[in-house]
Scaffold this motif. Structure first.
Motif, mmCIF file in Angstrom:
data_model
loop_
_atom_site.group_PDB
_atom_site.id
_atom_site.type_symbol
_atom_site.label_atom_id
_atom_site.label_comp_id
_atom_site.label_asym_id
_atom_site.label_seq_id
_atom_site.Cartn_x
_atom_site.Cartn_y
_atom_site.Cartn_z
ATOM 1 N N GLY A 173 0.810 -1.208 0.000
ATOM 2 C CA GLY A 173 0.000 0.000 0.000
ATOM 3 C C GLY A 173 0.838 1.249 0.000
ATOM 4 O O GLY A 173 2.070 1.204 -0.150
ATOM 5 N N TYR A 174 0.160 2.349 0.164
ATOM 6 C CA TYR A 174 0.767 3.675 0.113
ATOM 7 C C TYR A 174 0.142 4.496 1.242
ATOM 8 O O TYR A 174 -1.049 4.370 1.489
ATOM 9 C CB TYR A 174 0.467 4.301 -1.253
ATOM 10 N N PRO A 175 0.939 5.317 1.940
ATOM 11 C CA PRO A 175 0.377 6.016 3.099
ATOM 12 C C PRO A 175 -0.717 7.024 2.728
ATOM 13 O O PRO A 175 -0.523 7.820 1.808
ATOM 14 C CB PRO A 175 1.591 6.764 3.678
ATOM 15 N N ILE A 176 -1.827 6.946 3.423
ATOM 16 C CA ILE A 176 -2.864 7.979 3.297
ATOM 17 C C ILE A 176 -3.752 7.950 4.536
ATOM 18 O O ILE A 176 -4.193 6.893 4.965
ATOM 19 C CB ILE A 176 -3.692 7.852 1.994
ATOM 20 N N ALA A 193 -1.657 0.133 7.344
ATOM 21 C CA ALA A 193 -0.340 -0.154 6.773
ATOM 22 C C ALA A 193 0.703 -0.309 7.879
ATOM 23 O O ALA A 193 1.509 -1.253 7.868
ATOM 24 C CB ALA A 193 0.070 0.964 5.810
ATOM 25 N N GLU A 194 0.662 0.603 8.845
ATOM 26 C CA GLU A 194 1.675 0.583 9.909
ATOM 27 C C GLU A 194 1.643 -0.730 10.700
ATOM 28 O O GLU A 194 2.682 -1.337 10.974
ATOM 29 C CB GLU A 194 1.463 1.772 10.858
ATOM 30 N N LEU A 195 0.432 -1.156 11.040
ATOM 31 C CA LEU A 195 0.318 -2.377 11.836
ATOM 32 C C LEU A 195 0.645 -3.613 10.991
ATOM 33 O O LEU A 195 1.237 -4.572 11.491
ATOM 34 C CB LEU A 195 -1.092 -2.477 12.441
ATOM 35 N N GLN A 198 5.795 -1.164 1.215
ATOM 36 C CA GLN A 198 5.258 0.161 0.925
ATOM 37 C C GLN A 198 5.640 0.496 -0.501
ATOM 38 O O GLN A 198 6.815 0.637 -0.823
ATOM 39 C CB GLN A 198 5.815 1.193 1.901
ATOM 40 N N MET A 199 4.646 0.586 -1.351
ATOM 41 C CA MET A 199 4.914 0.802 -2.766
ATOM 42 C C MET A 199 5.073 2.289 -3.074
ATOM 43 O O MET A 199 4.850 3.140 -2.214
ATOM 44 C CB MET A 199 3.806 0.177 -3.612
ATOM 45 N N GLU A 200 5.424 2.584 -4.326
ATOM 46 C CA GLU A 200 5.722 3.958 -4.729
ATOM 47 C C GLU A 200 4.456 4.801 -4.945
ATOM 48 O O GLU A 200 4.537 6.026 -4.989
ATOM 49 C CB GLU A 200 6.594 3.974 -5.983
ATOM 50 N N ASP A 201 3.327 4.159 -5.134
ATOM 51 C CA ASP A 201 2.082 4.914 -5.272
ATOM 52 C C ASP A 201 0.891 3.989 -5.043
ATOM 53 O O ASP A 201 1.052 2.785 -4.849
ATOM 54 C CB ASP A 201 1.992 5.640 -6.635
ATOM 55 N N GLU A 202 -0.301 4.563 -5.051
ATOM 56 C CA GLU A 202 -1.525 3.811 -4.763
ATOM 57 C C GLU A 202 -1.775 2.726 -5.810
ATOM 58 O O GLU A 202 -2.258 1.638 -5.496
ATOM 59 C CB GLU A 202 -2.725 4.773 -4.736
ATOM 60 N N ALA A 225 0.448 1.136 -7.624
ATOM 61 C CA ALA A 225 1.370 0.023 -7.373
ATOM 62 C C ALA A 225 0.931 -0.764 -6.146
ATOM 63 O O ALA A 225 1.134 -1.981 -6.072
ATOM 64 C CB ALA A 225 2.793 0.552 -7.191
ATOM 65 N N GLY A 226 0.315 -0.091 -5.174
ATOM 66 C CA GLY A 226 -0.157 -0.755 -3.960
ATOM 67 C C GLY A 226 -1.141 -1.863 -4.272
ATOM 68 O O GLY A 226 -1.012 -2.988 -3.778
#
Lengths: 274, 379
Positions: B27-30, B37-39, B53-57, B59-60
């Motif tokens: 995924g990607y942080p949002i 994602a963190e957990l 953690q991918m480069e964008d949504e 790719a996630g």
């Protein structure tokens, strides 16, 4: 009788392919298969991932685990396949537009991670499937249906891009220098990390016709005359390099591979628990 | 022995996913989905799984789809703008019949909107966000415990029907903390995709056997070499431009969901037995609606609540029945009126319909619902 390479590695019931007469894509596809054959890798252990475009249709013809994805995203899908099952040899088939325009972000990040994927870019300098629009590798000044007065965009050198982003094996071959193409793909598969191979191919139907490059044979002749082995290239003066390009292995370096690093993380956490 | 925890909704989602067998997350942080994602980053490697953690949504979701093809249960999570970016590959998952779970912790929009105020405005994006004719499964829990159980159900349905399942949440339930007893949830059954029962030379990757709903699914690397594509394809998985093949495939993909609503659709009915009026509400806002029902009952109004947990496919049969029993249905949702359209379609004039919505980034309180309905009834 077709060659054994065809009967052993192609889904022959899916042939003939969709490519135009004179297209170089079949030559690149054969080189990929020959490299796999030379390495004696089981077909069950190979996964071919492709994007969208003329080149990406190659995946469907091949008798491996094949994944024909969405436009530009082959490397992102391939990253998931490889990380989830590192035992698979994952080979990405993509085009110049697919890999460096819509998929450019995935290219630099896959290279940055140094994940063990072998990417073969079929570079025909044009969007063929959609009828001849300019791509990030169409040389400046060349014509395309969307550049009727000549392309004003500067073009990418994909090998330099991949090297700068962190690829640990970078090479270029052409559909004339087939033995070199096979050899560099083979070396790319063997490299434990992100390997990038630019396969310079020919599109007589769109790129050739728009730019008066002559027949398919003329275009291959051009590749013969202008592709220079890297060892010779390094000794050439800047003046002599004009209009020519290096082929063969261009760069290689040692870096840690991504899926191995992740496995080490899992193992260390397992030890912590025990 | 109980195992009682105070857990956040997003945490319960990850815990439920791991219970269901998730071993890959990309995924990607949002915000407000980032805790998922963190957990996952923390827990997956401890369970022998992988997080990236991918480069964008885009790719996630792409990496999650790729991982699922190797036989690993995979998930990605996002929020409003990221959900928009994932739409093309949701369609890919539908077409190629790849099980994955996509979590959308809804926030206000359009565009960046008001980060990250709550909203329920992706109801229609969940249904029609990807292009082309298709059906979709979207679930929407309303409490921390239900997030845990519904995440498991999302995986089970994605495996059973070989399709992406959207788990809708909202900022409120995603960030809300509640008590959850994990011990009492430990026996929830999990469903794994059906593997081929034939040897590789007899395997047709997209052929549905008699009595099955979906094709048996081999993992890449198991000796079943087949082609996966987003193009219309025949039973071998090879692209086809044939109109008979296209018609058969697309109808099968729609019908495998639409014909199995009885299995897929879940809902909660609250105080509806003697009701003259009903509220239709879901997610966090259904909790305000429930309090409003209690208060309106105290005022002497016979009202209840119908809460779809399966948002798509909608509980058509149940809502239609409800509309024959009550005088009026109030659709209360944190948007400008999205599920309202579906309720109107189903009710089709059998009873009156009212709506209460809000799009300013604030939640809908029980008091607002009470005043609105009271005024409407006595007006």
């Amino acid at each position: 009788m077709p060659s054994e390479l065809i009967t052993n590695y192609f889904r022959t019931e899916t042939l003939p392919h969709i490519w135009c007469p004179g297209c170089g894509n079949g030559i690149v596809t054969r080189a990929i298969v020959k490299a796999i054959d030379n390495l004696n890798i089981s077909k069950d252990d190979v996964c071919i991932v492709s994007g969208i475009g003329c080149s990406s249709r190659a995946a469907g013809y091949l008798d491996f685990n094949t994944l024909h994805t969405t436009h530009g995203r082959a490397l992102a899908f391939a990253t998931g396949v490889k990380l989830a099952n590192p035992k698979l040899h994952v080979i990405v088939i993509t085009g110049d537009g697919d890999s460096s325009a819509i998929g450019g972000n995935h290219l630099i990040h896959a290279a940055r991670r140094n994940i063990d994927l072998t990417t073969v870019v079929f570079n025909n300098s044009i969007y063929g499937m959609t009828g001849g629009q300019y791509s990030p590798t169409t040389p400046t000044g060349d014509k395309a249906t969307t550049a009727p007065f000549g392309n004003i965009d500067p073009n990418f050198d994909l090998c330099e891009l991949a090297n700068a982003a962190g690829a640990t094996y970078v090479a270029r071959g052409t559909v004339y220098a087939v033995n070199i193409l096979e050899k560099v793909i083979q070396e790319g598969i063997l490299n434990k990390g992100f390997s990038f191979i630019e396969a310079v191919t020919t599109c007589p139907t769109y790129y050739g016709r728009k730019n008066k490059k002559g027949s398919a044979v003329d275009m291959i002749q051009y590749l013969k005359e202008n592709g220079v082995m890297y060892s010779a290239w390094q000794k050439m003066s800047d003046e002599k390099k004009i209009g020519k390009f290096p082929i063969g292995k261009l760069y290689s370096k040692e870096r840690k591979e991504y899926t191995e690093q992740y496995q080490m993380l899992i193992d260390s956490l397992g030890k912590e628990r025990n | 022995m109980s195992e009682i925890k105070l857990m956040q909704g997003n945490e319960a989602c990850v815990a439920g996913a791991i219970h269901a067998g998730m071993r890959f997350y990309s995924g990607y942080p949002i915000t407000p989905s980032t805790e998922i994602a963190e957990l996952s980053a923390e827990l997956l490697p401890k369970h022998g799984g992988k997080f990236i953690q991918m480069e964008d949504e885009i790719a996630g979701i792409a990496a999650a789809l790729g991982a699922s093809l190797t036989g690993i249960k995979s998930m990605t999570a996002t929020s409003g703008p990221g959900f928009s970016l994932k739409q093309e590959n949701i369609g890919y998952g539908i077409m190629a019949e790849i099980p994955i779970v996509i979590v959308d912790v809804q926030r206000s929009g359009p565009s960046t909107g008001m980060p990250t105020s709550p909203s329920q405005s992706d109801i229609m994006q969940a249904r029609w966000g990807t292009h082309g004719d298709h059906s979709i499964i979207a679930l929407y829990p309303a409490s921390v415990k239900e997030i845990y159980t519904t995440t498991i159900r999302a995986f089970n349905l994605s495996e059973k029907y070989r399709t992406p399942v959207i788990l809708l949440m909202d900022e409120i339930i995603g960030h809300m903390r509640e008590k959850i007893d994990l011990e009492e949830l430990k026996d929830i059954e999990i469903y794994d995709r059906k593997k081929p029962t034939v040897p590789p030379d007899k395997y047709l990757a997209y052929k549905v056997s008699e009595n099955d709903v979906v094709p048996e699914m081999a993992a890449f690397g198991e000796g079943y070499r087949y082609n996966v594509t987003g193009l219309v394809h025949d039973e071998t998985g090879f692209p086809s431009g044939n109109e008979v093949v296209a018609d058969k495939l697309l109808k099968r993909l729609i019908n495998k969901i639409e014909n199995n609503k009885d299995d897929i659709v879940t809902y909660e009915e609250y105080m509806l037995d003697d009701a003259d009026y009903a509220i239709v509400s879901f997610g966090a806002i259904s909790r305000s609606s429930k309090v409003a029902v209690n208060e309106l009952r105290e005022l002497g109004i016979k009202i209840g609540m119908f809460r779809p947990i399966t948002i798509w496919p909608s509980p058509e049969k149940q809502l239609s029945e409800l509309s024959k029993k009550v005088k009026k249905i109030y659709v209360v949702e944190l948007n400008a009126g999205q599920y309202l359209l579906e309720v109107q379609r189903i009710v089709s004039g059998q009873c009156k319909i009212g709506k209460y919505g809000k799009i300013n980034g604030e939640i809908i309180t029980p008091q607002e619902i009470v005043s609105f309905i009271e005024e409407d009834i006595y007006a």
